[in-house]
Design a protein around this motif. Structure first.
Motif, PDB file in Angstrom:
ATOM      1  N   GLY A 130       0.814  -1.202   0.000  1.00  0.00           N
ATOM      2  CA  GLY A 130       0.000   0.000   0.000  1.00  0.00           C
ATOM      3  C   GLY A 130       0.850   1.255   0.000  1.00  0.00           C
ATOM      4  O   GLY A 130       2.039   1.233   0.314  1.00  0.00           O
ATOM      5  N   GLY A 131       0.224   2.361  -0.360  1.00  0.00           N
ATOM      6  CA  GLY A 131       0.886   3.651  -0.264  1.00  0.00           C
ATOM      7  C   GLY A 131       1.626   4.090  -1.502  1.00  0.00           C
ATOM      8  O   GLY A 131       2.221   5.172  -1.517  1.00  0.00           O
ATOM      9  N   PHE A 132       1.622   3.286  -2.554  1.00  0.00           N
ATOM     10  CA  PHE A 132       2.330   3.646  -3.777  1.00  0.00           C
ATOM     11  C   PHE A 132       1.491   4.518  -4.704  1.00  0.00           C
ATOM     12  O   PHE A 132       2.033   5.245  -5.533  1.00  0.00           O
ATOM     13  CB  PHE A 132       2.734   2.390  -4.554  1.00  0.00           C
ATOM     14  CG  PHE A 132       3.938   1.686  -4.001  1.00  0.00           C
ATOM     15  CD1 PHE A 132       4.921   2.383  -3.325  1.00  0.00           C
ATOM     16  CD2 PHE A 132       4.092   0.320  -4.163  1.00  0.00           C
ATOM     17  CE1 PHE A 132       6.040   1.734  -2.818  1.00  0.00           C
ATOM     18  CE2 PHE A 132       5.202  -0.336  -3.674  1.00  0.00           C
ATOM     19  CZ  PHE A 132       6.175   0.372  -2.986  1.00  0.00           C
ATOM     20  N   ALA A 133       0.164   4.397  -4.622  1.00  0.00           N
ATOM     21  CA  ALA A 133      -0.688   5.038  -5.616  1.00  0.00           C
ATOM     22  C   ALA A 133      -2.052   5.325  -5.016  1.00  0.00           C
ATOM     23  O   ALA A 133      -2.314   5.029  -3.845  1.00  0.00           O
ATOM     24  CB  ALA A 133      -0.831   4.120  -6.837  1.00  0.00           C
ATOM     25  N   SER A 134      -2.923   5.922  -5.813  1.00  0.00           N
ATOM     26  CA  SER A 134      -4.266   6.256  -5.354  1.00  0.00           C
ATOM     27  C   SER A 134      -5.050   4.986  -5.012  1.00  0.00           C
ATOM     28  O   SER A 134      -4.697   3.879  -5.420  1.00  0.00           O
ATOM     29  CB  SER A 134      -5.011   7.029  -6.446  1.00  0.00           C
ATOM     30  OG  SER A 134      -5.270   6.172  -7.550  1.00  0.00           O
ATOM     31  N   HIS A 135      -6.137   5.177  -4.270  1.00  0.00           N
ATOM     32  CA  HIS A 135      -6.957   4.029  -3.878  1.00  0.00           C
ATOM     33  C   HIS A 135      -7.530   3.311  -5.097  1.00  0.00           C
ATOM     34  O   HIS A 135      -7.539   2.078  -5.153  1.00  0.00           O
ATOM     35  CB  HIS A 135      -8.100   4.490  -2.964  1.00  0.00           C
ATOM     36  CG  HIS A 135      -7.627   5.083  -1.675  1.00  0.00           C
ATOM     37  ND1 HIS A 135      -6.836   4.387  -0.791  1.00  0.00           N
ATOM     38  CD2 HIS A 135      -7.841   6.309  -1.121  1.00  0.00           C
ATOM     39  CE1 HIS A 135      -6.577   5.155   0.257  1.00  0.00           C
ATOM     40  NE2 HIS A 135      -7.172   6.326   0.076  1.00  0.00           N
ATOM     41  N   SER A 136      -7.999   4.068  -6.079  1.00  0.00           N
ATOM     42  CA  SER A 136      -8.628   3.444  -7.242  1.00  0.00           C
ATOM     43  C   SER A 136      -7.617   2.656  -8.059  1.00  0.00           C
ATOM     44  O   SER A 136      -7.889   1.532  -8.501  1.00  0.00           O
ATOM     45  CB  SER A 136      -9.318   4.494  -8.116  1.00  0.00           C
ATOM     46  OG  SER A 136      -8.400   5.489  -8.526  1.00  0.00           O
ATOM     47  N   TYR A 137      -6.434   3.215  -8.266  1.00  0.00           N
ATOM     48  CA  TYR A 137      -5.396   2.518  -9.022  1.00  0.00           C
ATOM     49  C   TYR A 137      -4.951   1.267  -8.266  1.00  0.00           C
ATOM     50  O   TYR A 137      -4.805   0.188  -8.853  1.00  0.00           O
ATOM     51  CB  TYR A 137      -4.218   3.450  -9.255  1.00  0.00           C
ATOM     52  CG  TYR A 137      -3.119   2.851 -10.115  1.00  0.00           C
ATOM     53  CD1 TYR A 137      -3.212   2.878 -11.504  1.00  0.00           C
ATOM     54  CD2 TYR A 137      -1.996   2.269  -9.538  1.00  0.00           C
ATOM     55  CE1 TYR A 137      -2.208   2.343 -12.292  1.00  0.00           C
ATOM     56  CE2 TYR A 137      -0.990   1.728 -10.323  1.00  0.00           C
ATOM     57  CZ  TYR A 137      -1.100   1.765 -11.694  1.00  0.00           C
ATOM     58  OH  TYR A 137      -0.108   1.227 -12.478  1.00  0.00           O
ATOM     59  N   THR A 138      -4.760   1.405  -6.961  1.00  0.00           N
ATOM     60  CA  THR A 138      -4.322   0.284  -6.135  1.00  0.00           C
ATOM     61  C   THR A 138      -5.315  -0.862  -6.197  1.00  0.00           C
ATOM     62  O   THR A 138      -4.934  -2.032  -6.373  1.00  0.00           O
ATOM     63  CB  THR A 138      -4.134   0.735  -4.675  1.00  0.00           C
ATOM     64  OG1 THR A 138      -3.096   1.735  -4.630  1.00  0.00           O
ATOM     65  CG2 THR A 138      -3.752  -0.426  -3.778  1.00  0.00           C
ATOM     66  N   MET A 139      -6.606  -0.546  -6.058  1.00  0.00           N
ATOM     67  CA  MET A 139      -7.596  -1.628  -6.076  1.00  0.00           C
ATOM     68  C   MET A 139      -7.671  -2.287  -7.448  1.00  0.00           C
ATOM     69  O   MET A 139      -7.858  -3.497  -7.550  1.00  0.00           O
ATOM     70  CB  MET A 139      -8.970  -1.124  -5.628  1.00  0.00           C
ATOM     71  CG  MET A 139      -9.776  -0.373  -6.653  1.00  0.00           C
ATOM     72  SD  MET A 139     -11.470  -0.033  -6.090  1.00  0.00           S
ATOM     73  CE  MET A 139     -11.186   1.298  -4.925  1.00  0.00           C
ATOM     74  N   SER A 140      -7.496  -1.510  -8.510  1.00  0.00           N
ATOM     75  CA  SER A 140      -7.570  -2.094  -9.850  1.00  0.00           C
ATOM     76  C   SER A 140      -6.446  -3.082 -10.076  1.00  0.00           C
ATOM     77  O   SER A 140      -6.642  -4.148 -10.678  1.00  0.00           O
ATOM     78  CB  SER A 140      -7.544  -0.993 -10.919  1.00  0.00           C
ATOM     79  OG  SER A 140      -6.255  -0.404 -11.046  1.00  0.00           O
ATOM     80  N   LYS A 141      -5.252  -2.766  -9.593  1.00  0.00           N
ATOM     81  CA  LYS A 141      -4.104  -3.641  -9.812  1.00  0.00           C
ATOM     82  C   LYS A 141      -4.122  -4.846  -8.875  1.00  0.00           C
ATOM     83  O   LYS A 141      -3.724  -5.959  -9.259  1.00  0.00           O
ATOM     84  CB  LYS A 141      -2.809  -2.848  -9.646  1.00  0.00           C
ATOM     85  CG  LYS A 141      -2.617  -1.762 -10.694  1.00  0.00           C
ATOM     86  CD  LYS A 141      -2.589  -2.330 -12.109  1.00  0.00           C
ATOM     87  CE  LYS A 141      -2.261  -1.275 -13.155  1.00  0.00           C
ATOM     88  NZ  LYS A 141      -2.172  -1.832 -14.517  1.00  0.00           N
TER      89      LYS A 141
END
Length: 285
Positions: free
Chosen positions: A161-172
């Motif tokens: 966690g903490g690398f990118a936005s919530h939406s981008y993180t959940m998509s990946k």
């Protein structure tokens, strides 16, 4: 020694074209990681279909490698199906599907104020676009009964966690789950499904995010240098888009024939180890 030299020569000959006569579709292949991979695949003997929304760039890359180009918005299932159908009508089958298209979300909102319209937009491309690619590539590969390799560009954000936005993180992160699930089903057809998770690779997407969040204009060279010094166990060795392209080449080739359901990190060891512990292995002063 002579026998060994002969063996090495034969090995070099056999590996010179690691994708000889294989047929690949690459989404997001017009620039960055996708374009670098398309060129590397072609150099290794593959016939490449580039699917993208950047028509001029995509057509130019396709022409330069003797491939084909098709306009493809991966959020539209019919577009992805058309890209795969193009490969099949061109060469009779598809061996490699590289689900590489993706977008960032540089807004960086708190979870408490998340804009669900933006979330849905990111998911429609990063996650659903990947599912479209897996679905229709699997159909074509099963029909041809030749096996195949399906590769998805995930991210270190799927691991930490903490690398990118919530939406981008959940998509990946969701993409990695779909990859593992699909690998379980498709293995019986000798179809391998894997992810590549880059970190610190100076693509257009990362440069844009860095400029947005850090308010600093930075070149790919400077970002690579920074990653090499601050966010890699390989000190002084920054990342390059070609690192991801070579990882994709490995997963696309028969050399990875016993690898499936795997998330291959291309991150200089950052997400799996703590470089601050390296002092343990240093000689005492």
């Amino acid at each position: 020694m002579e026998a060994q030299m002969t063996l090495n020569t034969e090995t070099q000959k056999s590996s010179a074209k690691r994708l000889e006569e294989k047929v690949a579709v690459i989404t997001g292949g017009a620039r960055g990681i996708g374009a670098a991979t398309a060129k590397l695949f072609a150099e290794n003997g593959a016939h490449v279909v580039i699917a993208d929304v950047l028509d001029d760039l995509g057509a130019s890359v396709a022409e330069s490698i003797g491939g084909r180009y098709i306009h493809c918005d991966v959020s539209k299932e019919s577009d992805v199906e058309s890209a795969i159908n193009l490969a099949v009508s061109w060469k009779g089958h598809i061996d490699i599907m590289f689900n590489n298209a993706g977008i960032p979300d540089n807004e960086g909102r708190s979870i408490s104020t998340l804009d669900m319209n933006r979330v849905n937009r990111v998911l429609s491309i990063n996650l659903y676009g990947t599912i479209h690619g897996i679905k229709h590539a699997a159909r074509a590969m099963i029909k041809a009964q030749k096996g195949g390799s399906i590769i998805c560009t995930s991210s270190a954000a799927a691991t930490m966690g903490g690398f990118a936005s919530h939406s981008y993180t959940m998509s990946k992160a969701a993409m990695a789950g779909v990859m593992r699930s699909a690998a379980c089903e498709l293995g019986v057809h000798l179809i391998r499904v894997n992810c590549i998770s880059p970190h610190g690779v100076p693509s257009e997407m990362l440069i844009s995010a860095y400029r947005t969040f850090n308010k600093v204009d930075i070149t790919p060279e400077k970002l690579s240098e920074y990653i090499g010094n601050k966010a890699s166990l390989l000190k002084g060795r920054g990342a390059a888009i070609e690192d991801v392209a070579h990882a994709a080449l490995f997963l696309a080739s028969d050399e990875s024939g016993f690898i499936t359901g795997h998330n291959l990190s291309v991150d200089g060891g950052y997400t799996s180890s703590n470089s601050s512990m390296s002092f343990i292995y240093q000689d005492p002063k």
